[in-house]
Scaffold this motif. Structure first.
Motif, PDB file in Angstrom:
ATOM      1  N   GLY A 233      79.790  -4.957   1.951  1.00  0.00           N
ATOM      2  CA  GLY A 233      79.219  -5.563   3.143  1.00  0.00           C
ATOM      3  C   GLY A 233      77.766  -5.191   3.391  1.00  0.00           C
ATOM      4  N   LYS A 234      77.005  -5.001   2.315  1.00  0.00           N
ATOM      5  CA  LYS A 234      75.585  -4.658   2.464  1.00  0.00           C
ATOM      6  C   LYS A 234      74.724  -5.917   2.353  1.00  0.00           C
ATOM      7  CE  LYS A 234      76.603  -0.331   2.700  1.00  0.00           C
ATOM      8  NZ  LYS A 234      76.538   0.336   4.017  1.00  0.00           N
ATOM      9  N   ASP A 235      73.521  -5.863   2.971  1.00  0.00           N
ATOM     10  CA  ASP A 235      72.701  -7.081   3.034  1.00  0.00           C
ATOM     11  C   ASP A 235      71.757  -7.228   1.839  1.00  0.00           C
ATOM     12  OD1 ASP A 235      70.835  -5.174   3.555  1.00  0.00           O
ATOM     13  OD2 ASP A 235      70.364  -5.839   5.586  1.00  0.00           O
ATOM     14  N   ALA A 236      71.788  -6.285   0.916  1.00  0.00           N
ATOM     15  CA  ALA A 236      70.890  -6.404  -0.236  1.00  0.00           C
ATOM     16  C   ALA A 236      71.400  -5.564  -1.399  1.00  0.00           C
ATOM     17  CB  ALA A 236      69.487  -5.920   0.141  1.00  0.00           C
ATOM     18  N   ASP A 237      70.931  -5.901  -2.583  1.00  0.00           N
ATOM     19  CA  ASP A 237      71.158  -5.025  -3.731  1.00  0.00           C
ATOM     20  C   ASP A 237      69.804  -4.547  -4.226  1.00  0.00           C
ATOM     21  OD1 ASP A 237      70.306  -6.526  -6.368  1.00  0.00           O
ATOM     22  OD2 ASP A 237      71.323  -8.020  -5.119  1.00  0.00           O
ATOM     23  N   ASN A 238      69.807  -3.546  -5.063  1.00  0.00           N
ATOM     24  CA  ASN A 238      68.527  -2.983  -5.513  1.00  0.00           C
ATOM     25  C   ASN A 238      68.537  -2.513  -6.967  1.00  0.00           C
ATOM     26  OD1 ASN A 238      70.239  -0.875  -5.053  1.00  0.00           O
ATOM     27  ND2 ASN A 238      68.787   0.399  -3.940  1.00  0.00           N
ATOM     28  N   ILE A 239      69.549  -2.879  -7.734  1.00  0.00           N
ATOM     29  CA  ILE A 239      69.636  -2.348  -9.093  1.00  0.00           C
ATOM     30  C   ILE A 239      68.532  -2.943  -9.974  1.00  0.00           C
ATOM     31  CG2 ILE A 239      71.244  -4.073 -10.013  1.00  0.00           C
ATOM     32  CD1 ILE A 239      72.706  -1.684 -11.398  1.00  0.00           C
ATOM     33  N   ALA A 240      67.973  -2.093 -10.831  1.00  0.00           N
ATOM     34  CA  ALA A 240      66.886  -2.514 -11.712  1.00  0.00           C
ATOM     35  C   ALA A 240      67.452  -3.176 -12.970  1.00  0.00           C
ATOM     36  CB  ALA A 240      66.043  -1.291 -12.087  1.00  0.00           C
ATOM     37  N   PRO A 241      66.640  -4.037 -13.622  1.00  0.00           N
ATOM     38  CA  PRO A 241      67.110  -4.715 -14.842  1.00  0.00           C
ATOM     39  C   PRO A 241      67.511  -3.712 -15.922  1.00  0.00           C
ATOM     40  CG  PRO A 241      65.014  -5.632 -14.099  1.00  0.00           C
ATOM     41  CD  PRO A 241      65.275  -4.428 -13.249  1.00  0.00           C
ATOM     42  N   GLY A 242      68.576  -4.022 -16.616  1.00  0.00           N
ATOM     43  CA  GLY A 242      69.018  -3.181 -17.739  1.00  0.00           C
ATOM     44  C   GLY A 242      70.026  -2.122 -17.346  1.00  0.00           C
TER      45      GLY A 242
ATOM     46  N   VAL B 119      71.123   8.632 -10.092  1.00  0.00           N
ATOM     47  CA  VAL B 119      71.348   7.196  -9.855  1.00  0.00           C
ATOM     48  C   VAL B 119      70.089   6.525  -9.300  1.00  0.00           C
ATOM     49  CG1 VAL B 119      73.835   7.494  -9.497  1.00  0.00           C
ATOM     50  CG2 VAL B 119      72.308   7.487  -7.511  1.00  0.00           C
ATOM     51  N   ASN B 120      69.212   7.328  -8.673  1.00  0.00           N
ATOM     52  CA  ASN B 120      67.979   6.758  -8.109  1.00  0.00           C
ATOM     53  C   ASN B 120      66.986   6.300  -9.180  1.00  0.00           C
ATOM     54  OD1 ASN B 120      68.547   7.044  -5.262  1.00  0.00           O
ATOM     55  ND2 ASN B 120      68.382   9.245  -5.590  1.00  0.00           N
ATOM     56  N   ASN B 121      67.259   6.621 -10.437  1.00  0.00           N
ATOM     57  CA  ASN B 121      66.450   6.074 -11.531  1.00  0.00           C
ATOM     58  C   ASN B 121      66.652   4.571 -11.672  1.00  0.00           C
ATOM     59  OD1 ASN B 121      65.097   8.243 -13.456  1.00  0.00           O
ATOM     60  ND2 ASN B 121      66.972   9.132 -12.625  1.00  0.00           N
ATOM     61  N   GLY B 122      67.675   4.045 -11.016  1.00  0.00           N
ATOM     62  CA  GLY B 122      68.039   2.645 -11.237  1.00  0.00           C
ATOM     63  C   GLY B 122      67.754   1.720 -10.064  1.00  0.00           C
ATOM     64  N   THR B 123      66.842   2.111  -9.162  1.00  0.00           N
ATOM     65  CA  THR B 123      66.476   1.173  -8.098  1.00  0.00           C
ATOM     66  C   THR B 123      65.172   0.440  -8.451  1.00  0.00           C
ATOM     67  OG1 THR B 123      65.676   0.908  -5.834  1.00  0.00           O
ATOM     68  CG2 THR B 123      65.447   3.109  -6.783  1.00  0.00           C
ATOM     69  N   ARG B 124      65.203  -0.859  -8.334  1.00  0.00           N
ATOM     70  CA  ARG B 124      64.002  -1.624  -8.686  1.00  0.00           C
ATOM     71  C   ARG B 124      62.981  -1.633  -7.544  1.00  0.00           C
ATOM     72  NH1 ARG B 124      67.728  -5.924  -7.594  1.00  0.00           N
ATOM     73  NH2 ARG B 124      67.037  -7.044  -5.730  1.00  0.00           N
ATOM     74  N   LEU B 125      63.287  -0.960  -6.429  1.00  0.00           N
ATOM     75  CA  LEU B 125      62.392  -0.982  -5.261  1.00  0.00           C
ATOM     76  C   LEU B 125      61.349   0.126  -5.267  1.00  0.00           C
ATOM     77  CD1 LEU B 125      64.925  -1.888  -2.404  1.00  0.00           C
ATOM     78  CD2 LEU B 125      63.565  -3.402  -3.853  1.00  0.00           C
ATOM     79  N   THR B 126      61.317   0.962  -6.288  1.00  0.00           N
ATOM     80  CA  THR B 126      60.286   2.009  -6.303  1.00  0.00           C
ATOM     81  C   THR B 126      58.915   1.373  -6.535  1.00  0.00           C
ATOM     82  OG1 THR B 126      60.496   2.420  -8.679  1.00  0.00           O
ATOM     83  CG2 THR B 126      61.851   3.767  -7.229  1.00  0.00           C
ATOM     84  N   LYS B 127      57.878   2.010  -5.966  1.00  0.00           N
ATOM     85  CA  LYS B 127      56.501   1.528  -6.162  1.00  0.00           C
ATOM     86  C   LYS B 127      55.589   2.739  -6.290  1.00  0.00           C
ATOM     87  CE  LYS B 127      53.272  -1.641  -6.298  1.00  0.00           C
ATOM     88  NZ  LYS B 127      52.368  -0.735  -7.082  1.00  0.00           N
TER      89      LYS B 127
END
Lengths: 130, 123
Positions: A97-106, A44-52
């Motif tokens: 109840g989380k303060d952010a989302d992080n899912i990547a496009p697509g 599932v970590n393949n889908g976070t847009r926060l990686t750099k």
């Protein structure tokens, strides 16, 4: 042939998601159909847009998003696995109840039924992981 | 739920129950998958045989002991459980050590079983 691909490992830590990506890309180039790509366990970590990642390395998450856009792929992240690991879209973030989302496009978040249905609807289900 | 097509699904469990999350999350797939009324078979190989050990007590680890769920599989019509003969023997285990009724199969028999399957999910 129609494939569903299951990705069980996270990016960078393990080669499984690279192999899954290269498999999907090659299959599409050969004219096969990818019915769905299902991300489970740490996959599932393949889908976070926060990686750099460093500039001289491949960007695994962006690579998935681009492939999805080019081929109109269905990239599905398992909701139960995602909740454990902190991957959320806007709806999930709000519901939990989380303060952010992080899912990547697509990518989209859905249930394990999507994996089973992929197995039923496809000619082959190919699992990438340990 | 889906109506129509029934495929043969095999869940191949090869990892110890604790230490990694694979066994627990594999079981979650089996339980969700049961609603699709497919033809389901579970195989336990390698350290996966430890998933079925009787009397698991991992209370000191703060992880969930999910082993009772294997006994509930029958209620989900998941009744075909096979365990690798060689995997048991190598670990000094017998069927008597397991918390559910299983059928013990040799590696050759498991190979033949895999040949018959439409979908193989390995965890």
């Amino acid at each position: 042939m129609k494939f569903t691909v299951q990705v069980n490992e996270g990016p960078y830590q393990h080669q499984a998601s690279d192999s899954a990506y290269l498999f999907a890309k090659a299959a599409l180039e050969k004219g096969h159909e990818i019915y769905r790509i299902f991300f489970y366990h740490d996959g599932v970590n393949n889908g976070t847009r926060l990686t750099k990642p460093p500039q001289d390395d491949r960007n695994i998450v962006n690579r998935w998003s681009e492939l999805a856009e080019q081929h109109n792929l269905d990239l599905v992240i398992c909701v139960a696995a995602a909740q454990r690991r902190g991957i959320a879209d806007a709806d999930e973030a709000k519901r939990n109840g989380k303060d952010a989302d992080n899912i990547a496009p697509g990518f989209r978040i859905s249930g394990l039924g999507q994996l089973i249905e992929g197995g039923i609807q496809s000619d082959r289900l190919v699992v990438f992981g340990d | 739920m889906m109506g129509g097509e029934v495929k043969k699904f095999l869940y191949m469990n090869r990892k110890a129950p604790y230490g990694t999350v694979y066994a627990l999350e594999s079981l979650e797939v089996v339980l969700i998958g049961a609603a699709f009324e497919q033809d389901v078979t579970l195989v336990f190989l390698d350290d996966g045989v430890y998933q079925l050990i009787k009397g698991q007590d991992n209370s000191d680890s703060e992880m969930k002991n999910f082993s009772p769920t294997y006994r509930a599989l029958e209620m989900y019509d998941v009744e075909k459980l096979y365990v690798g003969k060689e995997a048991l023997e190598m670990r000094g285990l017998t069927e008597e050590d397991l918390l559910v009724d299983v059928e013990v199969k040799t590696a050759d028999e498991i190979r033949d079983l895999m040949e018959e399957m439409d979908v193989v999910l390995s965890f």
